[in-house]
Design a protein around this motif. Structure first.
Motif, mmCIF file in Angstrom:
data_model
loop_
_atom_site.group_PDB
_atom_site.id
_atom_site.type_symbol
_atom_site.label_atom_id
_atom_site.label_comp_id
_atom_site.label_asym_id
_atom_site.label_seq_id
_atom_site.Cartn_x
_atom_site.Cartn_y
_atom_site.Cartn_z
ATOM 1 N N SER A 37 12.855 -16.495 35.838
ATOM 2 C CA SER A 37 11.576 -16.051 36.424
ATOM 3 C C SER A 37 10.531 -15.760 35.358
ATOM 4 O O SER A 37 9.337 -15.918 35.594
ATOM 5 C CB SER A 37 11.785 -14.837 37.328
ATOM 6 O OG SER A 37 12.313 -13.757 36.593
ATOM 7 N N ARG A 42 5.198 -16.970 32.440
ATOM 8 C CA ARG A 42 4.691 -17.647 31.241
ATOM 9 C C ARG A 42 3.848 -18.868 31.631
ATOM 10 O O ARG A 42 2.835 -19.166 30.997
ATOM 11 C CB ARG A 42 5.854 -18.063 30.333
ATOM 12 C CG ARG A 42 6.498 -16.886 29.627
ATOM 13 C CD ARG A 42 7.765 -17.273 28.864
ATOM 14 N NE ARG A 42 8.317 -16.124 28.180
ATOM 15 C CZ ARG A 42 7.957 -15.724 26.958
ATOM 16 N NH1 ARG A 42 7.073 -16.415 26.257
ATOM 17 N NH2 ARG A 42 8.486 -14.647 26.415
ATOM 18 N N VAL A 102 1.515 -12.540 28.192
ATOM 19 C CA VAL A 102 2.260 -12.638 29.453
ATOM 20 C C VAL A 102 2.496 -11.286 30.139
ATOM 21 O O VAL A 102 2.486 -11.198 31.366
ATOM 22 C CB VAL A 102 3.575 -13.444 29.263
ATOM 23 C CG1 VAL A 102 4.565 -12.738 28.360
ATOM 24 C CG2 VAL A 102 4.218 -13.758 30.597
ATOM 25 N N SER A 103 2.642 -10.214 29.363
ATOM 26 C CA SER A 103 2.866 -8.901 29.993
ATOM 27 C C SER A 103 1.665 -8.503 30.835
ATOM 28 O O SER A 103 1.822 -7.921 31.919
ATOM 29 C CB SER A 103 3.101 -7.823 28.941
ATOM 30 O OG SER A 103 4.461 -7.697 28.687
ATOM 31 N N ALA A 106 1.827 -10.516 33.975
ATOM 32 C CA ALA A 106 2.942 -10.075 34.836
ATOM 33 C C ALA A 106 2.664 -8.730 35.502
ATOM 34 O O ALA A 106 3.334 -8.369 36.460
ATOM 35 C CB ALA A 106 4.232 -10.000 34.021
ATOM 36 N N GLY A 132 15.474 -11.997 35.197
ATOM 37 C CA GLY A 132 14.108 -11.495 35.041
ATOM 38 C C GLY A 132 14.078 -9.989 34.917
ATOM 39 O O GLY A 132 14.938 -9.390 34.268
ATOM 40 N N ARG A 133 13.052 -9.381 35.536
ATOM 41 C CA ARG A 133 12.886 -7.932 35.460
ATOM 42 C C ARG A 133 13.049 -7.273 36.831
ATOM 43 O O ARG A 133 13.324 -6.087 36.916
ATOM 44 C CB ARG A 133 11.492 -7.553 34.929
ATOM 45 C CG ARG A 133 11.099 -8.171 33.614
ATOM 46 C CD ARG A 133 11.974 -7.654 32.504
ATOM 47 N NE ARG A 133 11.462 -8.023 31.185
ATOM 48 C CZ ARG A 133 11.488 -9.250 30.682
ATOM 49 N NH1 ARG A 133 12.005 -10.246 31.379
ATOM 50 N NH2 ARG A 133 11.020 -9.502 29.480
ATOM 51 N N ASP A 134 12.827 -8.057 37.897
ATOM 52 C CA ASP A 134 12.853 -7.474 39.248
ATOM 53 C C ASP A 134 13.643 -8.351 40.211
ATOM 54 O O ASP A 134 13.400 -8.350 41.409
ATOM 55 C CB ASP A 134 11.418 -7.297 39.774
ATOM 56 C CG ASP A 134 10.670 -8.626 39.872
ATOM 57 O OD1 ASP A 134 11.148 -9.633 39.313
ATOM 58 O OD2 ASP A 134 9.618 -8.667 40.536
ATOM 59 N N MET A 135 14.601 -9.109 39.673
ATOM 60 C CA MET A 135 15.369 -10.024 40.537
ATOM 61 C C MET A 135 16.216 -9.237 41.536
ATOM 62 O O MET A 135 16.235 -9.542 42.725
ATOM 63 C CB MET A 135 16.281 -10.935 39.691
ATOM 64 C CG MET A 135 15.548 -11.872 38.756
ATOM 65 S SD MET A 135 14.512 -13.065 39.636
ATOM 66 C CE MET A 135 12.952 -12.300 39.513
ATOM 67 N N ARG A 160 15.481 -12.785 19.815
ATOM 68 C CA ARG A 160 14.227 -13.416 20.231
ATOM 69 C C ARG A 160 13.720 -14.370 19.141
ATOM 70 O O ARG A 160 13.341 -15.504 19.394
ATOM 71 C CB ARG A 160 13.155 -12.328 20.437
ATOM 72 C CG ARG A 160 12.735 -12.044 21.864
ATOM 73 C CD ARG A 160 12.062 -13.222 22.507
ATOM 74 N NE ARG A 160 12.684 -13.497 23.790
ATOM 75 C CZ ARG A 160 12.211 -13.120 24.965
ATOM 76 N NH1 ARG A 160 11.095 -12.475 25.069
ATOM 77 N NH2 ARG A 160 12.855 -13.423 26.061
ATOM 78 N N ARG A 184 6.085 -4.345 24.726
ATOM 79 C CA ARG A 184 6.233 -5.096 25.992
ATOM 80 C C ARG A 184 7.150 -4.367 26.956
ATOM 81 O O ARG A 184 6.900 -4.311 28.152
ATOM 82 C CB ARG A 184 6.743 -6.511 25.713
ATOM 83 C CG ARG A 184 5.630 -7.427 25.259
ATOM 84 C CD ARG A 184 5.853 -8.849 25.674
ATOM 85 N NE ARG A 184 6.944 -9.441 24.929
ATOM 86 C CZ ARG A 184 7.825 -10.254 25.441
ATOM 87 N NH1 ARG A 184 7.790 -10.545 26.726
ATOM 88 N NH2 ARG A 184 8.768 -10.771 24.695
ATOM 89 N N ASP A 188 6.143 -3.393 30.635
ATOM 90 C CA ASP A 188 6.926 -3.891 31.769
ATOM 91 C C ASP A 188 7.552 -2.753 32.582
ATOM 92 O O ASP A 188 7.757 -2.879 33.781
ATOM 93 C CB ASP A 188 8.051 -4.827 31.289
ATOM 94 C CG ASP A 188 7.522 -6.119 30.682
ATOM 95 O OD1 ASP A 188 6.360 -6.473 30.967
ATOM 96 O OD2 ASP A 188 8.261 -6.766 29.916
ATOM 97 N N ARG A 191 4.383 -0.386 34.440
ATOM 98 C CA ARG A 191 3.402 -0.904 35.397
ATOM 99 C C ARG A 191 3.745 -0.405 36.805
ATOM 100 O O ARG A 191 4.914 -0.119 37.103
ATOM 101 C CB ARG A 191 3.363 -2.439 35.346
ATOM 102 C CG ARG A 191 4.631 -3.052 35.813
ATOM 103 C CD ARG A 191 4.549 -4.570 35.897
ATOM 104 N NE ARG A 191 5.840 -5.077 36.253
ATOM 105 C CZ ARG A 191 6.514 -6.008 35.582
ATOM 106 N NH1 ARG A 191 6.000 -6.553 34.522
ATOM 107 N NH2 ARG A 191 7.697 -6.395 35.997
HETATM 108 O O1 DC Z 1 11.818 -12.777 29.932
HETATM 109 P P1 DC Z 1 10.490 -13.295 29.398
HETATM 110 O O2 DC Z 1 10.146 -12.789 28.014
HETATM 111 O O3 DC Z 1 10.348 -14.777 29.472
HETATM 112 O O4 DC Z 1 9.378 -12.680 30.376
HETATM 113 C C1 DC Z 1 8.021 -12.898 30.159
HETATM 114 C C2 DC Z 1 7.197 -11.749 30.723
HETATM 115 O O5 DC Z 1 7.209 -11.785 32.141
HETATM 116 C C3 DC Z 1 7.616 -10.341 30.296
HETATM 117 O O6 DC Z 1 6.457 -9.615 29.905
HETATM 118 C C4 DC Z 1 8.167 -9.726 31.535
HETATM 119 C C5 DC Z 1 7.567 -10.525 32.649
HETATM 120 N N1 DC Z 1 8.500 -10.718 33.747
HETATM 121 C C6 DC Z 1 8.365 -9.922 34.840
HETATM 122 O O7 DC Z 1 7.495 -9.040 34.856
HETATM 123 N N2 DC Z 1 9.180 -10.088 35.902
HETATM 124 C C7 DC Z 1 10.137 -11.018 35.889
HETATM 125 N N3 DC Z 1 10.933 -11.172 36.936
HETATM 126 C C8 DC Z 1 10.299 -11.855 34.749
HETATM 127 C C9 DC Z 1 9.470 -11.664 33.689
#
Ligand code: DC
Length: 229
Positions: A37, A42, A102-103, A106, A132-135, A160, A184, A188, A191
């Motif tokens: 995600s 991105r 990207v942050s 997002a 991801g972050r919120d899957m 990274r 970041r 993240d 927010r």
């Molecule tokens: O995992 P990544 O570095 O490719 O994620 C890119 C950005 O997207 C990072 O700032 C977090 C955000 N993101 C998000 O808010 N929710 C997600 N499900 C996936 C990524």
């Protein structure tokens, strides 16, 4: 209760915790589709930068304007491809410019809402590993197995850099990247819309010092124990 669709597995966690590479390997072993995600956030960031949409306008973007950016997701079997203006996006998604912005993208509610349907349609038939972050919290709250991956800040910075540059980084680079990742992480996690947090009932896996193959095997064992595949 019997399951009504094939399984969905989610891996959430902060930047560099190893989610994407682990999710990809687990999906391959299971013959499942993999949804990265972060790549979708991105891709929208890439398109905004490429189209020259001024950053001060990002916060006012509406769904139609996001659609007009021509970011498209196409699923071919287990492979999820992302296009901008018909061009397949690969390494462009990981450029320094995209990563730096990207942050901010997002964090925009309109962006998150727009991507919600896209993500759910990729996972509609299950047999999915999504990272991801919120899957596990927002996109697939009824996922069958949820993981929350963590690792020390320095290890995450090292991974990274290794992933992005394909070589072992110098210590100074690691420290600098660690500062960027920390920033970041804060954006993240703080927010208001879908912040990064550990999903309820998620299994936490600390991947610090864990070789990649062990990480994948550990997740595979948990998946096999917890869900009949
Ligand atoms: O995992 P990544 O570095 O490719 O994620 C890119 C950005 O997207 C990072 O700032 C977090 C955000 N993101 C998000 O808010 N929710 C997600 N499900 C996936 C990524």
């Amino acid at each position: 209760m019997p399951r009504t669709r094939p399984p969905v597995i989610t891996l959430d966690g902060p930047a560099g915790s190893g989610k994407t590479s682990t999710a990809q390997a687990v999906a391959r072993r299971l013959g499942f589709r993999h949804l990265d995600s972060g790549a979708l956030y991105r891709a929208l960031t890439f398109a905004l930068l490429k189209e020259g949409v001024p950053e001060q306008e990002w916060a006012t973007l509406e769904a139609q304007q996001l659609t007009d950016l021509n970011v498209e997701v196409e699923v071919e079997g287990d492979v999820v491809n992302i296009y901008h203006d018909g061009v397949l996006l690969t390494s462009d998604l990981r450029s320094t410019e995209v990563t730096a912005s990207v942050s901010a993208v997002a964090g925009l509610p309109a962006v998150r809402d727009w991507l919600l349907d896209v993500q759910r349609s990729v996972g509609a038939h299950g047999n999915l590993v999504a990272d991801g972050r919120d899957m596990g919290t927002v996109v697939f709250p009824d996922a069958d197995v949820k993981f929350f991956l963590v690792a020390s800040l320095e290890e995450r910075a090292r991974r990274r850099l290794l992933q992005d540059h394909g070589r072992e980084p110098a210590e100074a680079e690691v420290q600098e990247e660690a500062r960027r990742i920390e920033q970041r992480d804060n954006t993240d996690s703080s927010r208001s819309h879908s912040p990064l947090r550990r999903p309820e009932h998620a299994l936490e896996v600390d991947t610090t010092g864990l070789p990649f193959d062990d990480q994948v095997s550990l997740i595979m064992r948990q998946v096999q124990d917890l869900t009949p595949l």
